[in-house]
Design a protein around this motif. Structure first.
Motif, short mmCIF file in Angstrom:
data_model
loop_
_atom_site.label_atom_id
_atom_site.label_comp_id
_atom_site.label_asym_id
_atom_site.label_seq_id
_atom_site.Cartn_x
_atom_site.Cartn_y
_atom_site.Cartn_z
N ASP A 166 -32.82 -54.71 -17.34
CA ASP A 166 -33.78 -53.84 -16.66
C ASP A 166 -34.50 -53.02 -17.72
O ASP A 166 -33.96 -52.04 -18.24
CB ASP A 166 -33.06 -52.93 -15.67
CG ASP A 166 -33.95 -51.82 -15.13
OD1 ASP A 166 -35.19 -51.99 -15.16
OD2 ASP A 166 -33.41 -50.79 -14.69
N VAL A 188 -30.02 -55.88 -13.81
CA VAL A 188 -29.94 -56.26 -12.40
C VAL A 188 -29.07 -57.51 -12.32
O VAL A 188 -28.80 -58.16 -13.32
CB VAL A 188 -31.33 -56.52 -11.80
CG1 VAL A 188 -32.19 -55.27 -11.88
CG2 VAL A 188 -32.03 -57.69 -12.49
N ILE A 190 -28.52 -61.08 -10.04
CA ILE A 190 -29.06 -61.97 -9.01
C ILE A 190 -28.28 -63.28 -8.99
O ILE A 190 -27.58 -63.61 -9.93
CB ILE A 190 -30.56 -62.27 -9.25
CG1 ILE A 190 -30.76 -62.99 -10.59
CG2 ILE A 190 -31.39 -60.99 -9.17
CD1 ILE A 190 -32.17 -63.48 -10.82
N ALA A 196 -30.81 -61.07 -4.52
CA ALA A 196 -30.21 -59.86 -5.07
C ALA A 196 -28.74 -59.78 -4.66
O ALA A 196 -28.42 -59.79 -3.46
CB ALA A 196 -30.96 -58.63 -4.59
N LYS A 200 -29.14 -52.49 -7.57
CA LYS A 200 -30.29 -52.03 -8.36
C LYS A 200 -31.56 -52.82 -8.10
O LYS A 200 -32.65 -52.27 -8.10
CB LYS A 200 -29.94 -52.07 -9.85
CG LYS A 200 -30.95 -51.33 -10.72
CD LYS A 200 -30.50 -51.25 -12.15
CE LYS A 200 -31.30 -50.21 -12.90
NZ LYS A 200 -30.92 -50.10 -14.31
N THR A 201 -31.42 -54.14 -7.90
CA THR A 201 -32.61 -54.97 -7.70
C THR A 201 -33.44 -54.47 -6.53
O THR A 201 -34.67 -54.32 -6.62
CB THR A 201 -32.21 -56.44 -7.46
OG1 THR A 201 -31.47 -56.91 -8.59
CG2 THR A 201 -33.43 -57.32 -7.27
N ARG A 205 -37.24 -52.83 -6.37
CA ARG A 205 -38.26 -53.37 -5.48
C ARG A 205 -38.84 -52.27 -4.60
O ARG A 205 -40.06 -52.18 -4.40
CB ARG A 205 -37.66 -54.45 -4.58
CG ARG A 205 -37.30 -55.76 -5.25
CD ARG A 205 -36.63 -56.66 -4.19
NE ARG A 205 -36.06 -57.88 -4.74
CZ ARG A 205 -35.24 -58.67 -4.05
NH1 ARG A 205 -34.88 -58.35 -2.81
NH2 ARG A 205 -34.76 -59.78 -4.61
#
Length: 758
Positions: A166, A188, A190, A196, A200-201, A205
């Protein structure tokens, strides 16, 4: 050594043990360094990066950070080399991608900078050790995605997942053992398919989507402003308990569940109201002082420290920062405090209700919006009644609460926070907003198209909407400025001058999801208001004052139901909230169902695009499963404590009483007191044993059902409706025994020893 002897030796150790002392950093001349000189020294800041990189490379990185281009290999490799050298100069031997899975905490896997290069010669293989860190290693890593909560999106045979750097959050080093340190790369997390899997993702967003919506509204209201970015700011007030680590080690319930499952209050606890803002105990002050030094190095701006209401309870509060950075810093602060407390033979407790009968702990999230020019959009200014920009953003927040209060209730729901919510110490389950008399009057006056009431009357101490001066009637003291609003500590969502304080967030949970949900709801409301303004504007080149007022009056009327200025703890408010149509969601499993209701899913998935439908259903499964597992773990832990410690202690005390009574009767001494105590004790033991057996049967049923039925909300509801009351019932019986059983037989440290031994 008996349990009683262990308790007493722990008390002696706490009182006489060696105290840890550290040296505060000093300058070359021996004078202490200023905090501003220490701040961020272990952080790879933009300023540090600019010095370490060629100007074109740094410029390329800034463009990527602002979303204008992708990070190319040359730039990534250059940054990786620079940060490795910087970190290794500070003792780093390893690096880690630090991320926030949906476990409520952080995760990390350490990889060494050391690498081996092999060359093959006629004489055989030659191995050359080198220190290496590539751009590819910086940008991403690959933890096992099947071993973290995924809500069914990943399975054991679909294990690939990615942590990705990030770039909006600076890398840092944390000091480790033996003079080494570790480079932390905020990331982040995924899945292989891009879903996600972390907290945090979705927060990042939501920040981007809110920025676009808020910038659009600002440029509609003030076309000449040319605002390109709006930030959400956050300040987290972190509450916690500290207990002696030896005492903690003797409490299996604290070790396993984070809270005491049995225990009676001491005669003196918080009822004298003398702990709040009292003198911080010297042992605790040493912990917090060392923590603050560690946080200074990590660029975490701790501003405030103080005693909280309950004995053994404290609070830390930082200076406000951009929300995703503030979340990182809050989680990092919690981790550092845990480590520092350990060095001082203390244990930090983040559970929302570790001790029954005294206040629990929260994490008050102070939230606002600010433009890229540093203007706080929730600042009322001197004349809020004519500051239409402020009024419209205020109404957007109120509209968000009105439409999606149930989602905010989901965001703060957990098995642990349920013990705190609505317990006359924290906001209840009804989500409403407190604005204060002045702003309440401003909105009413605008809606009714009338002048503001005159607050300049004696009983109001010359209050006026734009601020006031308060005379304390002591000649030697200066006049003081009074805020626009009083504070309402019973409100779950209170306006406090230039921000909203979301008080219902639990102390041990990550602020990410509550802030994400708030961002999403406000984004949707801003879009709705902007559409109304455009419809009102029509073909005109810009909005008129009348256009703005028309929309403002409409939304003042629409959102009136969510505004409440009174006591949120009162039964009258519960009845009034029902008349207003506000949801009163009393349990976490009930709240969880709102996450996948069409209205809220449409907002989160279609309107704002923060979540995909699969991500939302995954989260729904995870939070239900976590609730059920937490309660089941508590039940099983309680069964162990009752069956292996408390019932045997009661049996031993009964035996002692019986033997004493028999011995007295042999020598002709009246044994009435012993017999009376034995007669009082026996039915209490029988009651506890019966409830113990009943809970054991329930746990067996829950375990069987869990393996045969995949309805996660059904499991959560069973835990809530069946196990939670049974746990409380057993506690009642065990706590009654604690009062009567002689102290030397009691196997667990008592509340007096836990709360008052620091």
């Amino acid at each position: 050594m008996s349990a009683y002897e262990l308790r007493k030796s722990a008390l002696v150790a706490a009182a006489t043990g060696q105290k840890r002392e550290i040296q505060y950093p000093a300058k070359a001349d021996g004078k202490p360094r200023y905090p501003s000189e220490i701040y961020g020294e272990n952080v790879f800041t933009l300023k540090t990066m600019a010095k370490a990189l060629p100007k074109p490379i740094f410029a390329s990185f800034l463009k990527q950070r602002r979303g204008r281009q992708n990070l190319d290999k040359t730039t990534a490799d250059s940054i990786a080399h620079a940060v490795r050298v910087w970190a290794m100069d500070r003792g780093a031997t390893h690096y880690t991608h630090w991320f926030q899975p949906q476990t409520g905490t952080t995760a990390e896997k350490h990889d060494a900078f050391l690498s081996l290069v092999s060359t093959f010669t006629p004489g055989g293989e030659e191995v050359t050790p080198i220190d290496q860190f590539s751009g590819g290693q910086l940008l991403q890593s690959e933890p096992d995605a099947s071993s973290f909560p995924s809500g069914g999106m990943r399975t054991t045979f679909e294990a690939r997942g990615y942590t990705i750097w990030d770039t909006s959050s600076s890398m840092f080093v944390q000091e480790g053992p033996n003079g080494t340190s570790i480079l932390y790369i905020p990331s982040v997390y995924i899945s292989y398919n891009g879903d996600a899997l972390d907290e945090k993702t979705v927060l990042l967003r939501s920040n981007e989507v809110l920025s676009r919506a808020a910038s659009d509204l600002l440029n509609l209201l003030e076309p000449e402003s040319h605002v390109s970015h709006v930030y959400t700011t956050l300040g987290t007030e972190q509450e916690f308990f500290l207990v002696d680590r030896t005492m903690y080690a003797l409490r299996p319930d604290l070790k396993i569940t984070g809270r005491t499952l049995v225990g009676q209050l001491p005669p003196r606890h918080q009822q004298l109201e003398d702990h709040y803002f009292g003198r911080i105990p010297s042992r605790v002050m040493r912990v917090i002082s060392e923590l603050e030094l560690e946080c200074l190095k990590l660029g975490i701006p701790i501003k405030t420290r103080h005693n909280e209401v309950a004995p053994g309870q404290f609070e830390l509060a930082p200076i406000f920062e951009e929300s995703s950075v503030a979340v990182d810093h809050n989680l990092l602060t919690m981790d550092v405090l845990h480590k520092v407390a350990h060095r001082h033979n203390l244990r930090v407790l983040y559970h929302e209700k570790p001790f029954k009968g005294v206040n629990g702990s929260g994490k008050h999230c102070n939230w606002a919006m600010a433009t890229d020019r540093g203007e706080n959009l929730l600042d009322p200014t001197v004349r809020p009644e004519t500051n239409y920009r402020f009024i419209l953003f205020l109404l957007a927040v109120l509209r968000a609460l009105q439409e999606h209060a149930a989602l905010l209730r989901v965001a703060i729901s957990s098995s642990s926070n349920e013990h705190r919510l609505g317990a006359q110490e924290a906001p209840p389950a009804i989500i409403s907003a407190f604005l204060g008399d002045q702003l309440h009057e401003v909105l009413n006056a605008i809606e009714e198209n009338r002048p503001l009431k005159n607050f300049s009357v004696p009983q109001f101490q010359s209050i006026k909407v734009g601020g006031t001066v308060l005379d304390v009637k002591v000649a030697a003291l200066p006049h003081i400025a009074r805020d626009l609003t009083d504070r309402n500590r019973t409100s779950p969502f209170a306006f406090t001058g230039n921000k909203f304080e979301f008080r219902a967030v639990g102390s041990k949970q990550s602020p990410s999801f509550p802030v994400t949900v708030l961002n999403c709801a406000v984004t949707a409301a801003i879009g709705e208001i902007a559409a109304e303004l455009r419809a009102q504007k029509g073909a005109k080149p810009r909005l008129s004052e009348e256009d703005k007022l028309a929309v403002i009056r409409k939304y003042i009327a629409l959102t009136k139901s969510v505004r409440f200025e009174g006591d949120n703890y009162s039964e009258e408010w519960a009845r009034e909230a029902e008349r207003r149509g506000l949801p009163n969601i009393r349990t976490a499993p009930e709240a969880f169902t709102y996450l996948i209701k069409d209205k809220h899913m449409d907002m989160l998935v279609k309107d704002t695009g923060i979540f995909t439908a699969s991500e939302l259903r995954s989260r729904y499964h995870i939070i239900n499963e976590r609730y059920a597992k937490d309660v089941l773990i508590e039940a099983e832990t309680l069964l162990t404590i009752i069956g292996q410690q408390i019932l045997p202690a009661a049996f031993e005390y009964r035996k002692s009483l019986a033997e004493s009574a028999a011995a007295l009767q042999v020598v002709g001494v009246q044994a009435g007191p012993e017999v009376d105590t034995l007669n009082e004790l026996t039915p209490m033991v029988a009651t506890l044993q019966a409830r113990y057996k009943a809970l054991a049967a329930m746990v067996g049923s829950a375990t069987t059902t869990h393996h045969s039925d995949d309805d996660s909300n059904k499991h959560a509801r069973f835990a809530c409706d069946t196990l939670v009351p049974a746990i409380a019932s057993i506690r009642e019986a065990a706590d009654a025994l604690e009062v009567i059983v002689a102290d030397k037989y009691w196997p667990l440290p008592k509340y007096t020893e836990l709360l008052l031994t620091i």
